[in-house]
Design an enzyme around this catalytic site. Structure first.
Site, mmCIF file in Angstrom:
data_model
loop_
_atom_site.group_PDB
_atom_site.id
_atom_site.type_symbol
_atom_site.label_atom_id
_atom_site.label_comp_id
_atom_site.label_asym_id
_atom_site.label_seq_id
_atom_site.Cartn_x
_atom_site.Cartn_y
_atom_site.Cartn_z
ATOM 1 N N ASP A 31 0.848 -1.192 0.000
ATOM 2 C CA ASP A 31 0.000 0.000 0.000
ATOM 3 C C ASP A 31 0.885 1.245 0.000
ATOM 4 O O ASP A 31 1.883 1.320 0.725
ATOM 5 C CB ASP A 31 -0.916 -0.009 1.232
ATOM 6 C CG ASP A 31 -2.072 0.964 1.093
ATOM 7 O OD1 ASP A 31 -3.223 0.513 0.987
ATOM 8 O OD2 ASP A 31 -1.829 2.190 1.081
ATOM 9 N N ILE A 32 0.503 2.227 -0.798
ATOM 10 C CA ILE A 32 1.302 3.451 -0.940
ATOM 11 C C ILE A 32 1.266 4.293 0.339
ATOM 12 O O ILE A 32 2.162 5.096 0.588
ATOM 13 C CB ILE A 32 0.810 4.273 -2.161
ATOM 14 C CG1 ILE A 32 1.882 5.203 -2.677
ATOM 15 C CG2 ILE A 32 -0.479 5.031 -1.838
ATOM 16 C CD1 ILE A 32 1.555 5.812 -4.035
ATOM 17 N N ASN A 88 -12.920 -3.609 2.515
ATOM 18 C CA ASN A 88 -13.856 -2.485 2.593
ATOM 19 C C ASN A 88 -14.844 -2.560 1.429
ATOM 20 O O ASN A 88 -14.437 -2.801 0.292
ATOM 21 C CB ASN A 88 -13.100 -1.155 2.536
ATOM 22 C CG ASN A 88 -12.177 -0.958 3.722
ATOM 23 O OD1 ASN A 88 -12.484 -1.380 4.833
ATOM 24 N ND2 ASN A 88 -11.040 -0.325 3.498
ATOM 25 N N VAL A 97 -10.996 2.626 -3.660
ATOM 26 C CA VAL A 97 -10.662 2.128 -4.999
ATOM 27 C C VAL A 97 -11.649 1.019 -5.348
ATOM 28 O O VAL A 97 -11.717 -0.008 -4.652
ATOM 29 C CB VAL A 97 -9.212 1.608 -5.056
ATOM 30 C CG1 VAL A 97 -8.905 1.056 -6.449
ATOM 31 C CG2 VAL A 97 -8.221 2.723 -4.702
ATOM 32 N N HIS A 101 -10.448 -5.723 -3.374
ATOM 33 C CA HIS A 101 -9.128 -6.051 -2.827
ATOM 34 C C HIS A 101 -9.237 -6.341 -1.345
ATOM 35 O O HIS A 101 -10.160 -5.875 -0.671
ATOM 36 C CB HIS A 101 -8.148 -4.886 -3.057
ATOM 37 C CG HIS A 101 -8.638 -3.573 -2.527
ATOM 38 N ND1 HIS A 101 -9.530 -2.790 -3.219
ATOM 39 C CD2 HIS A 101 -8.390 -2.921 -1.377
ATOM 40 C CE1 HIS A 101 -9.800 -1.690 -2.519
ATOM 41 N NE2 HIS A 101 -9.130 -1.760 -1.383
ATOM 42 N N HIS A 103 -6.993 -5.954 2.209
ATOM 43 C CA HIS A 103 -5.826 -5.387 2.881
ATOM 44 C C HIS A 103 -5.262 -6.446 3.825
ATOM 45 O O HIS A 103 -6.006 -7.002 4.645
ATOM 46 C CB HIS A 103 -6.217 -4.176 3.744
ATOM 47 C CG HIS A 103 -6.770 -3.012 2.999
ATOM 48 N ND1 HIS A 103 -6.085 -1.826 2.850
ATOM 49 C CD2 HIS A 103 -7.969 -2.831 2.389
ATOM 50 C CE1 HIS A 103 -6.835 -0.959 2.173
ATOM 51 N NE2 HIS A 103 -7.983 -1.552 1.885
HETATM 52 P P1 5GP Z 1 -9.819 1.018 0.052
HETATM 53 O O1 5GP Z 1 -10.122 2.217 0.905
HETATM 54 O O2 5GP Z 1 -10.407 1.133 -1.311
HETATM 55 O O3 5GP Z 1 -10.170 -0.281 0.746
HETATM 56 O O4 5GP Z 1 -8.241 0.966 -0.067
HETATM 57 C C1 5GP Z 1 -7.532 1.541 -1.103
HETATM 58 C C2 5GP Z 1 -6.066 1.534 -0.713
HETATM 59 O O5 5GP Z 1 -5.307 1.747 -1.882
HETATM 60 C C3 5GP Z 1 -5.670 2.626 0.269
HETATM 61 O O6 5GP Z 1 -5.121 2.030 1.452
HETATM 62 C C4 5GP Z 1 -4.615 3.453 -0.480
HETATM 63 O O7 5GP Z 1 -3.557 3.886 0.338
HETATM 64 C C5 5GP Z 1 -4.161 2.488 -1.556
HETATM 65 N N1 5GP Z 1 -3.734 3.140 -2.782
HETATM 66 C C6 5GP Z 1 -4.372 4.128 -3.457
HETATM 67 N N2 5GP Z 1 -3.695 4.481 -4.561
HETATM 68 C C7 5GP Z 1 -2.594 3.676 -4.594
HETATM 69 C C8 5GP Z 1 -1.491 3.583 -5.509
HETATM 70 O O8 5GP Z 1 -1.385 4.279 -6.507
HETATM 71 N N3 5GP Z 1 -0.535 2.644 -5.224
HETATM 72 C C9 5GP Z 1 -0.623 1.839 -4.121
HETATM 73 N N4 5GP Z 1 0.369 0.959 -3.931
HETATM 74 N N5 5GP Z 1 -1.647 1.921 -3.237
HETATM 75 C C10 5GP Z 1 -2.607 2.830 -3.476
#
Ligand code: 5GP
Length: 115
Positions: A31-32, A88, A97, A101, A103
């Protein structure tokens, strides 16, 4: 199904990411914006937007996400101490996103309940 999310771009190699695993079905990368010392996103290459879009046809794919989490947790050295898998779903579930996925979080004590 088209996939113009950032994860689709990472899967296709159009955007760089620190990948820790990849096969024909899944891609996993760091994760970034990590929320723990180990924070890996495990993503099926099939672009299912969110859990509520998954069908019975995806049962093995969804199950495989968690088995892959086991493997990556072991490789990242957090399997023995324990870890957390988070999925999520939707706006109030905190999903940012819209490409399904999981985490994988670990490497510190994780509190419960989450925010
Ligand atoms: P969500 O909130 O959709 O469950 O999690 C999305 C995750 O994607 C977040 O933890 C966010 O930090 C990560 N994320 C968003 N953009 C990028 C990216 O460009 N690269 C990486 N490696 N992670 C990302």
């Amino acid at each position: 199904m088209t996939d113009d999310t950032i994860f689709g771009k990472i899967i296709r190699g159009e955007v760089p990411a620190e990948k820790v695993y990849e096969d024909d079905t899944y891609c996993a990368f760091k994760d970034i914006n990590p929320a723990a010392p180990v924070h890996v996103l495990i993503v099926p290459k099939k672009p299912i937007p969110m859990l509520t879009d998954a069908t019975q046809e995806d049962a093995a794919l969804i199950g495989g996400l968690f088995l892959l989490a086991n493997r990556i947790a072991a490789e990242q050295g957090i399997a023995e101490d324990g870890f957390r898998c988070v999925l999520n779903c939707g706006a109030r579930g905190g999903q940012l996103v819209y490409h399904l996925h999981v985490h994988l979080l670990g490497g510190r004590d994780l509190e419960w309940p989450p925010g």
